[in-house]
Design a protein around this motif. Sequence first.
Motif, mmCIF file in Angstrom:
data_model
loop_
_atom_site.group_PDB
_atom_site.id
_atom_site.type_symbol
_atom_site.label_atom_id
_atom_site.label_comp_id
_atom_site.label_asym_id
_atom_site.label_seq_id
_atom_site.Cartn_x
_atom_site.Cartn_y
_atom_site.Cartn_z
ATOM 1 N N GLU A 106 0.614 -1.341 0.351
ATOM 2 C CA GLU A 106 -0.121 -0.314 0.152
ATOM 3 C C GLU A 106 0.514 0.920 -0.556
ATOM 4 O O GLU A 106 0.523 1.952 -0.184
ATOM 5 C CB GLU A 106 -0.823 0.290 1.226
ATOM 6 N N ALA A 107 2.201 0.914 0.424
ATOM 7 C CA ALA A 107 2.578 1.899 1.013
ATOM 8 C C ALA A 107 3.317 2.082 -0.821
ATOM 9 O O ALA A 107 3.782 3.421 -1.003
ATOM 10 C CB ALA A 107 3.949 2.499 1.913
ATOM 11 N N LEU A 108 3.700 1.488 -0.803
ATOM 12 C CA LEU A 108 4.413 1.031 -2.252
ATOM 13 C C LEU A 108 3.551 2.530 -3.164
ATOM 14 O O LEU A 108 3.986 2.848 -4.287
ATOM 15 C CB LEU A 108 5.188 -0.463 -2.413
ATOM 16 N N GLY A 109 2.738 1.608 -3.516
ATOM 17 C CA GLY A 109 1.579 1.728 -4.065
ATOM 18 C C GLY A 109 1.200 4.048 -3.877
ATOM 19 O O GLY A 109 1.358 4.112 -5.411
ATOM 20 N N ARG A 146 2.309 5.671 -13.252
ATOM 21 C CA ARG A 146 1.856 4.527 -13.378
ATOM 22 C C ARG A 146 3.092 3.807 -13.699
ATOM 23 O O ARG A 146 3.945 4.042 -13.723
ATOM 24 C CB ARG A 146 0.949 5.097 -14.428
ATOM 25 N N ILE A 147 2.541 2.281 -13.562
ATOM 26 C CA ILE A 147 4.036 1.596 -13.704
ATOM 27 C C ILE A 147 3.445 0.185 -14.896
ATOM 28 O O ILE A 147 2.443 -0.203 -15.380
ATOM 29 C CB ILE A 147 3.966 0.732 -13.183
ATOM 30 N N SER A 148 4.580 0.226 -15.506
ATOM 31 C CA SER A 148 4.511 -0.460 -17.126
ATOM 32 C C SER A 148 5.493 -1.757 -16.964
ATOM 33 O O SER A 148 6.709 -1.515 -16.298
ATOM 34 C CB SER A 148 3.425 -0.294 -18.191
ATOM 35 N N SER A 149 5.363 -2.610 -17.621
ATOM 36 C CA SER A 149 6.864 -3.325 -18.019
ATOM 37 C C SER A 149 6.189 -4.255 -19.607
ATOM 38 O O SER A 149 5.370 -4.001 -19.774
ATOM 39 C CB SER A 149 6.432 -5.412 -17.047
ATOM 40 N N SER A 150 7.613 -4.610 -19.952
ATOM 41 C CA SER A 150 8.062 -5.043 -21.165
ATOM 42 C C SER A 150 7.074 -6.654 -21.493
ATOM 43 O O SER A 150 6.669 -6.883 -22.929
ATOM 44 C CB SER A 150 9.836 -5.260 -21.648
ATOM 45 N N ASP A 169 -1.083 -4.736 -20.003
ATOM 46 C CA ASP A 169 -1.736 -3.310 -18.850
ATOM 47 C C ASP A 169 -0.595 -2.228 -18.065
ATOM 48 O O ASP A 169 0.405 -2.742 -18.162
ATOM 49 C CB ASP A 169 -2.028 -4.544 -18.164
ATOM 50 N N VAL A 170 -0.877 -1.638 -18.315
ATOM 51 C CA VAL A 170 -0.352 0.504 -17.269
ATOM 52 C C VAL A 170 -1.395 0.016 -16.210
ATOM 53 O O VAL A 170 -2.211 0.303 -15.941
ATOM 54 C CB VAL A 170 -0.449 0.881 -18.352
ATOM 55 N N HIS A 171 -0.934 0.444 -15.304
ATOM 56 C CA HIS A 171 -1.152 0.481 -13.802
ATOM 57 C C HIS A 171 -1.407 1.294 -13.535
ATOM 58 O O HIS A 171 -0.181 2.229 -13.200
ATOM 59 C CB HIS A 171 -1.002 -0.484 -13.076
ATOM 60 N N VAL A 172 -2.329 2.178 -12.787
ATOM 61 C CA VAL A 172 -2.613 4.121 -12.373
ATOM 62 C C VAL A 172 -2.638 4.419 -11.632
ATOM 63 O O VAL A 172 -4.228 4.218 -11.792
ATOM 64 C CB VAL A 172 -2.973 4.658 -14.085
ATOM 65 N N GLY A 173 -1.795 5.098 -10.841
ATOM 66 C CA GLY A 173 -1.934 5.648 -9.477
ATOM 67 C C GLY A 173 -2.097 4.171 -8.539
ATOM 68 O O GLY A 173 -2.229 2.884 -8.919
ATOM 69 N N PRO A 174 -2.437 5.006 -7.270
ATOM 70 C CA PRO A 174 -1.930 3.705 -6.451
ATOM 71 C C PRO A 174 -3.046 2.163 -6.023
ATOM 72 O O PRO A 174 -2.113 1.674 -4.953
ATOM 73 C CB PRO A 174 -2.548 4.661 -5.209
ATOM 74 N N ALA A 175 -3.962 2.731 -6.082
ATOM 75 C CA ALA A 175 -5.112 1.769 -6.153
ATOM 76 C C ALA A 175 -4.177 0.896 -7.260
ATOM 77 O O ALA A 175 -4.248 -0.688 -6.685
ATOM 78 C CB ALA A 175 -6.604 2.049 -6.007
ATOM 79 N N THR A 220 -0.886 -1.019 -6.180
ATOM 80 C CA THR A 220 -1.026 -1.803 -5.220
ATOM 81 C C THR A 220 -1.593 -3.631 -5.591
ATOM 82 O O THR A 220 -1.315 -4.350 -5.023
ATOM 83 C CB THR A 220 -1.651 -0.778 -3.789
ATOM 84 N N GLU A 221 -2.885 -3.141 -5.836
ATOM 85 C CA GLU A 221 -3.863 -4.190 -6.729
ATOM 86 C C GLU A 221 -2.428 -5.331 -7.315
ATOM 87 O O GLU A 221 -2.815 -6.637 -7.643
ATOM 88 C CB GLU A 221 -5.120 -4.039 -7.019
ATOM 89 N N MET A 222 -2.170 -4.107 -8.354
ATOM 90 C CA MET A 222 -0.679 -5.577 -9.672
ATOM 91 C C MET A 222 -0.054 -6.104 -8.424
ATOM 92 O O MET A 222 0.320 -6.843 -8.537
ATOM 93 C CB MET A 222 -0.039 -4.555 -10.782
#
Length: 146
Positions: free
Chosen positions: A26-29, A36-40, A44-50, A53-55
Amino acid sequence: MSSDDFWELSNLVARYAELLNLGQIEALGALFEHGRISSSNIADVHVGPAAVTEMYRRSVVFPEKVPDTLLFTSNLQFRIDGDEASGKACFMAVHQAEAGVVPVLAGRYHDEFRKIDGRWWFHHRHMLPDLVGDLSTHLHEPLEGV
């Protein structure tokens, strides 16, 4: 570029690893309040803390004893231009296995940062896994495309 900016960015990158190592997702998020965070290897691109965290909740196994995996970040490179910065780094994750401590994943980060109200934030972290070991006790599912 001030040396303060360099150290603040270095600490942000280190804090990400520390929080992941301790299972404090949760603190990392929260580090992605403006990012946002993504991977090669994942579309999916994960945008925002929630979403970040869920990823991590869906993908990483966090046993009762943390850390059982340690993420190390090295080879930091930053290019700072006012309130925007980019960076590159290498990472390696090692895991406690029956045979001892073994490397399970290594790769690179390509980062973009923004300074908002005097504080640096992740704007975009793109993960590029390059070397993959036995992730069976670290991830819920194998990495795709690696």
